[in-house]
Scaffold this motif. Structure first.
Motif, PDB file in Angstrom:
ATOM      1  N   UNK A   6       1.212  -1.542   0.208  1.00 59.77           N
ATOM      2  CA  UNK A   6      -0.243  -0.175   0.011  1.00 59.77           C
ATOM      3  C   UNK A   6       0.892   1.580  -0.427  1.00 59.77           C
ATOM      4  N   UNK A   7       1.866   1.515   1.109  1.00 62.68           N
ATOM      5  CA  UNK A   7       2.538   2.668   0.894  1.00 62.68           C
ATOM      6  C   UNK A   7       3.634   2.646  -0.088  1.00 62.68           C
ATOM      7  N   UNK A   8       4.164   1.051  -1.236  1.00 59.15           N
ATOM      8  CA  UNK A   8       4.787   1.575  -2.739  1.00 59.15           C
ATOM      9  C   UNK A   8       3.339   2.394  -3.775  1.00 59.15           C
ATOM     10  N   UNK A   9       2.771   1.404  -3.159  1.00 59.05           N
ATOM     11  CA  UNK A   9       1.421   2.440  -4.195  1.00 59.05           C
ATOM     12  C   UNK A   9       1.622   3.663  -4.577  1.00 59.05           C
ATOM     13  N   UNK A  10       1.147   4.105  -2.889  1.00 54.90           N
ATOM     14  CA  UNK A  10       1.254   5.303  -2.680  1.00 54.90           C
ATOM     15  C   UNK A  10       2.818   6.324  -3.382  1.00 54.90           C
ATOM     16  N   UNK A  11       3.603   5.759  -2.810  1.00 60.03           N
ATOM     17  CA  UNK A  11       4.456   6.547  -3.825  1.00 60.03           C
ATOM     18  C   UNK A  11       4.396   6.772  -4.871  1.00 60.03           C
ATOM     19  N   UNK A  12       4.193   5.418  -5.542  1.00 60.98           N
ATOM     20  CA  UNK A  12       4.380   5.715  -6.798  1.00 60.98           C
ATOM     21  C   UNK A  12       3.190   6.243  -7.798  1.00 60.98           C
ATOM     22  N   UNK A  13       1.997   6.408  -6.921  1.00 57.24           N
ATOM     23  CA  UNK A  13       1.355   7.589  -7.284  1.00 57.24           C
ATOM     24  C   UNK A  13       1.454   8.871  -6.809  1.00 57.24           C
ATOM     25  N   UNK A  14       2.668   9.331  -6.232  1.00 54.82           N
ATOM     26  CA  UNK A  14       3.398  10.351  -6.021  1.00 54.82           C
ATOM     27  C   UNK A  14       3.490  11.090  -7.203  1.00 54.82           C
ATOM     28  N   UNK A  15       4.745  10.005  -7.374  1.00 57.97           N
ATOM     29  CA  UNK A  15       5.881  10.113  -8.179  1.00 57.97           C
ATOM     30  C   UNK A  15       4.515  10.369  -9.066  1.00 57.97           C
ATOM     31  N   UNK A  16       4.076   9.775 -10.327  1.00 56.00           N
ATOM     32  CA  UNK A  16       2.941   9.888 -11.442  1.00 56.00           C
ATOM     33  C   UNK A  16       2.265  11.285 -11.501  1.00 56.00           C
ATOM     34  N   UNK A  17       1.788  11.702  -9.870  1.00 58.05           N
ATOM     35  CA  UNK A  17       0.931  12.894  -9.885  1.00 58.05           C
ATOM     36  C   UNK A  17       2.340  14.418 -10.129  1.00 58.05           C
ATOM     37  N   UNK A  18       3.309  14.046  -9.760  1.00 56.17           N
ATOM     38  CA  UNK A  18       4.446  15.075  -9.794  1.00 56.17           C
ATOM     39  C   UNK A  18       4.863  15.669 -11.315  1.00 56.17           C
ATOM     40  N   UNK A  19       4.266  16.775 -11.613  1.00 51.66           N
ATOM     41  CA  UNK A  19       4.381  17.391 -12.968  1.00 51.66           C
ATOM     42  C   UNK A  19       5.737  18.126 -13.699  1.00 51.66           C
ATOM     43  N   UNK A 115      10.061  10.636   1.264  1.00 52.75           N
ATOM     44  CA  UNK A 115       9.734  10.970  -0.403  1.00 52.75           C
ATOM     45  C   UNK A 115       9.568  11.610  -1.037  1.00 52.75           C
ATOM     46  N   UNK A 116       7.527  12.076   0.234  1.00 50.71           N
ATOM     47  CA  UNK A 116       6.052  12.933  -0.400  1.00 50.71           C
ATOM     48  C   UNK A 116       6.893  14.482  -0.102  1.00 50.71           C
ATOM     49  N   UNK A 117       7.941  14.638   1.062  1.00 51.08           N
ATOM     50  CA  UNK A 117       8.337  15.808   1.243  1.00 51.08           C
ATOM     51  C   UNK A 117       9.527  16.344   0.906  1.00 51.08           C
ATOM     52  N   UNK A 122      11.155  19.784  -4.091  1.00 49.87           N
ATOM     53  CA  UNK A 122      11.845  19.767  -5.359  1.00 49.87           C
ATOM     54  C   UNK A 122      10.890  20.601  -6.797  1.00 49.87           C
ATOM     55  N   UNK A 123      10.209  19.951  -6.523  1.00 48.25           N
ATOM     56  CA  UNK A 123       8.798  20.626  -7.260  1.00 48.25           C
ATOM     57  C   UNK A 123       8.541  21.854  -6.679  1.00 48.25           C
ATOM     58  N   UNK A 124       8.502  22.125  -6.021  1.00 48.80           N
ATOM     59  CA  UNK A 124       8.493  24.313  -5.587  1.00 48.80           C
ATOM     60  C   UNK A 124      10.008  24.262  -5.554  1.00 48.80           C
ATOM     61  N   UNK A 125      11.105  24.062  -5.763  1.00 46.06           N
ATOM     62  CA  UNK A 125      11.832  25.061  -5.749  1.00 46.06           C
ATOM     63  C   UNK A 125      11.938  25.040  -7.925  1.00 46.06           C
TER      64      UNK A 125
END
Length: 132
Positions: A6-19, A115-117, A122-125
């Motif tokens: 479940x956590x791995x799926x969460x991290x992969x979703x964060x990566x996928x959604x990151x522009x 990883x989320x933070x 990095x996205x903000x920078x």
């Protein structure tokens, strides 16, 4: 969070959604019940590379970090930042947790980070660089 998968799926979703992420390579990924680890290599829109490594466990639905290293470098291989908790900086006030900022020798205290933070930071920078 119910288990490591479940956590791995969460991290992969964060990566996928990151522009800022343009491609992902899965170097290693394991989930065994409540324990897991991953190592992902991400290419970012500006040509930089972010490697995410985390060993973790899930207990009573809560994420518990273990060993981690989040290494960000520019397109030429120069270190931008690396957040980690390797036991090689005993003099840092937040030992084990620290950040190498711009160079391996420039080590600063840092609170534990996920990883989320790191992805959000990095996205903000990078978003701010585009705006200026």
């Amino acid at each position: 969070m119910k288990d490591a998968a479940d956590y791995l799926a969460h991290v992969k979703a964060l990566i996928t959604l990151n522009s800022q992420v343009v491609s992902t390579i899965v170097l290693r990924e394991e989930a065994q019940g409540d324990m897991g680890l991953y190592r992902y290599r991400l290419m970012l829109r500006d040509g930089s590379l972010l490697e995410l490594f985390e060993r973790f466990s899930i207990r009573d639905g809560r994420f518990l970090p273990g060993k981690y290293s989040f290494h960000w470098q520019d397109g030429s291989g120069q270190l931008l930042k690396r957040w980690d908790n390797a036991p090689h900086q005993p003099g840092v006030s937040t030992y084990l947790h620290h950040i190498h900022d711009g160079a391996d020798t420039n080590v600063l205290p840092h609170e534990p980070i996920s990883a989320e933070h790191v992805l959000a930071c990095i996205s903000q920078l990078l978003d701010n660089e585009v705006e200026t």
